[in-house]
Design a protein around this motif. Structure first.
Motif, PDB file in Angstrom:
ATOM      1  N   ARG A 153       9.716  -7.964  -2.111  1.00 10.14           N
ATOM      2  CA  ARG A 153       9.396  -6.734  -1.372  1.00 10.14           C
ATOM      3  C   ARG A 153       8.133  -6.160  -1.990  1.00 10.14           C
ATOM      4  O   ARG A 153       8.182  -5.224  -2.775  1.00 10.14           O
ATOM      5  CB  ARG A 153      10.546  -5.750  -1.471  1.00 10.14           C
ATOM      6  CG  ARG A 153      11.755  -6.220  -0.766  1.00 10.14           C
ATOM      7  CD  ARG A 153      12.874  -5.233  -0.871  1.00 10.14           C
ATOM      8  NE  ARG A 153      14.048  -5.816  -0.256  1.00 10.14           N
ATOM      9  CZ  ARG A 153      15.186  -5.217  -0.149  1.00 10.14           C
ATOM     10  NH1 ARG A 153      15.334  -4.008  -0.638  1.00 10.14           N
ATOM     11  NH2 ARG A 153      16.210  -5.805   0.423  1.00 10.14           N
ATOM     12  N   SER A 154       7.013  -6.746  -1.634  1.00  9.01           N
ATOM     13  CA  SER A 154       5.758  -6.426  -2.303  1.00  9.01           C
ATOM     14  C   SER A 154       4.689  -6.030  -1.292  1.00  9.01           C
ATOM     15  O   SER A 154       4.248  -6.863  -0.491  1.00  9.01           O
ATOM     16  CB  SER A 154       5.308  -7.650  -3.105  1.00  9.01           C
ATOM     17  OG  SER A 154       4.016  -7.476  -3.592  1.00  9.01           O
ATOM     18  N   LEU A 155       4.281  -4.782  -1.332  1.00 13.25           N
ATOM     19  CA  LEU A 155       3.205  -4.317  -0.466  1.00 13.25           C
ATOM     20  C   LEU A 155       1.879  -5.025  -0.775  1.00 13.25           C
ATOM     21  O   LEU A 155       1.149  -5.382   0.149  1.00 13.25           O
ATOM     22  CB  LEU A 155       3.057  -2.799  -0.564  1.00 13.25           C
ATOM     23  CG  LEU A 155       2.066  -2.167   0.393  1.00 13.25           C
ATOM     24  CD1 LEU A 155       2.431  -2.457   1.839  1.00 13.25           C
ATOM     25  CD2 LEU A 155       1.981  -0.678   0.148  1.00 13.25           C
ATOM     26  N   PRO A 156       1.530  -5.283  -2.061  1.00 16.33           N
ATOM     27  CA  PRO A 156       0.287  -6.018  -2.322  1.00 16.33           C
ATOM     28  C   PRO A 156       0.269  -7.418  -1.693  1.00 16.33           C
ATOM     29  O   PRO A 156      -0.775  -7.862  -1.225  1.00 16.33           O
ATOM     30  CB  PRO A 156       0.229  -6.103  -3.849  1.00 16.33           C
ATOM     31  CG  PRO A 156       0.989  -4.912  -4.311  1.00 16.33           C
ATOM     32  CD  PRO A 156       2.093  -4.748  -3.309  1.00 16.33           C
ATOM     33  N   CYS A 157       1.406  -8.088  -1.658  1.00 16.63           N
ATOM     34  CA  CYS A 157       1.452  -9.409  -1.009  1.00 16.63           C
ATOM     35  C   CYS A 157       1.195  -9.281   0.492  1.00 16.63           C
ATOM     36  O   CYS A 157       0.487 -10.106   1.074  1.00 16.63           O
ATOM     37  CB  CYS A 157       2.792 -10.090  -1.253  1.00 16.63           C
ATOM     38  SG  CYS A 157       2.911 -10.856  -2.869  1.00 16.63           S
ATOM     39  N   ILE A 158       1.767  -8.254   1.103  1.00 11.91           N
ATOM     40  CA  ILE A 158       1.530  -8.028   2.532  1.00 11.91           C
ATOM     41  C   ILE A 158       0.054  -7.742   2.768  1.00 11.91           C
ATOM     42  O   ILE A 158      -0.562  -8.319   3.675  1.00 11.91           O
ATOM     43  CB  ILE A 158       2.404  -6.877   3.059  1.00 11.91           C
ATOM     44  CG1 ILE A 158       3.874  -7.274   3.045  1.00 11.91           C
ATOM     45  CG2 ILE A 158       1.974  -6.469   4.468  1.00 11.91           C
ATOM     46  CD1 ILE A 158       4.817  -6.147   3.401  1.00 11.91           C
ATOM     47  N   LEU A 159      -0.530  -6.875   1.951  1.00 11.01           N
ATOM     48  CA  LEU A 159      -1.937  -6.516   2.127  1.00 11.01           C
ATOM     49  C   LEU A 159      -2.855  -7.714   1.913  1.00 11.01           C
ATOM     50  O   LEU A 159      -3.834  -7.895   2.652  1.00 11.01           O
ATOM     51  CB  LEU A 159      -2.314  -5.372   1.187  1.00 11.01           C
ATOM     52  CG  LEU A 159      -1.634  -4.039   1.481  1.00 11.01           C
ATOM     53  CD1 LEU A 159      -2.007  -3.007   0.417  1.00 11.01           C
ATOM     54  CD2 LEU A 159      -1.979  -3.541   2.868  1.00 11.01           C
ATOM     55  N   PHE A 160      -2.549  -8.554   0.925  1.00  7.23           N
ATOM     56  CA  PHE A 160      -3.389  -9.727   0.703  1.00  7.23           C
ATOM     57  C   PHE A 160      -3.214 -10.741   1.826  1.00  7.23           C
ATOM     58  O   PHE A 160      -4.173 -11.408   2.215  1.00  7.23           O
ATOM     59  CB  PHE A 160      -3.096 -10.360  -0.659  1.00  7.23           C
ATOM     60  CG  PHE A 160      -4.200 -11.268  -1.115  1.00  7.23           C
ATOM     61  CD1 PHE A 160      -5.384 -10.748  -1.589  1.00  7.23           C
ATOM     62  CD2 PHE A 160      -4.067 -12.638  -1.037  1.00  7.23           C
ATOM     63  CE1 PHE A 160      -6.418 -11.573  -1.980  1.00  7.23           C
ATOM     64  CE2 PHE A 160      -5.093 -13.481  -1.431  1.00  7.23           C
ATOM     65  CZ  PHE A 160      -6.270 -12.943  -1.911  1.00  7.23           C
ATOM     66  N   SER A 161      -2.011 -10.843   2.369  1.00  5.48           N
ATOM     67  CA  SER A 161      -1.797 -11.727   3.518  1.00  5.48           C
ATOM     68  C   SER A 161      -2.581 -11.233   4.724  1.00  5.48           C
ATOM     69  O   SER A 161      -3.166 -12.035   5.461  1.00  5.48           O
ATOM     70  CB  SER A 161      -0.308 -11.812   3.857  1.00  5.48           C
ATOM     71  OG  SER A 161       0.406 -12.414   2.810  1.00  5.48           O
ATOM     72  N   VAL A 162      -2.621  -9.917   4.932  1.00  4.32           N
ATOM     73  CA  VAL A 162      -3.420  -9.344   6.019  1.00  4.32           C
ATOM     74  C   VAL A 162      -4.902  -9.622   5.785  1.00  4.32           C
ATOM     75  O   VAL A 162      -5.622 -10.002   6.713  1.00  4.32           O
ATOM     76  CB  VAL A 162      -3.152  -7.827   6.167  1.00  4.32           C
ATOM     77  CG1 VAL A 162      -4.171  -7.169   7.075  1.00  4.32           C
ATOM     78  CG2 VAL A 162      -1.743  -7.587   6.672  1.00  4.32           C
TER      79      VAL A 162
END
Length: 108
Positions: free
Chosen positions: A30-39
């Motif tokens: 549950r990682s917002l940085p992973c989501i942002l880097f994927s975006v």
């Protein structure tokens, strides 16, 4: 919210496994940085499609529309099932699978 590139590579591996139906979104952090880097990776991939017929504005608009629809579908489905606590993982999985499939369609 410190970004860990190694953690994103782990997410990328899970995205590939999800595409092969071997894994599920619950294995993603549950990682917002992973989501942002994927975006960010998805945007960079989208920019490879810029040519004389499609400019940056069109590509950015298309990416924002896709991400908005993915978020809306994930939110609506999880809200209906009363499992909104899984939103980060589900949204991350949707973005990641879209990233992997788009990369495969462009480069293969």
């Amino acid at each position: 919210m410190i970004f860990n590139f190694k953690q994103w590579l782990t997410c990328l591996k899970q995205y590939l496994l999800i595409c092969l139906f071997v894994s599920s979104p619950e294995r993603l952090p549950r990682s917002l940085p992973c989501i942002l880097f994927s975006v960010l990776a998805y945007c960079l991939l989208g920019f490879s499609l810029v040519d004389e017929h499609r400019g940056y504005a069109v590509v950015i608009t298309q990416i924002l529309l896709e991400l908005g629809l993915l978020a809306l579908v994930a939110y609506a489905g999880l809200n209906w099932k009363k499992k909104l606590s899984r939103f980060h993982q589900t949204f991350s999985a949707l973005i990641g699978v879209n990233l992997v499939l788009s990369a495969m369609s462009i480069f293969v």
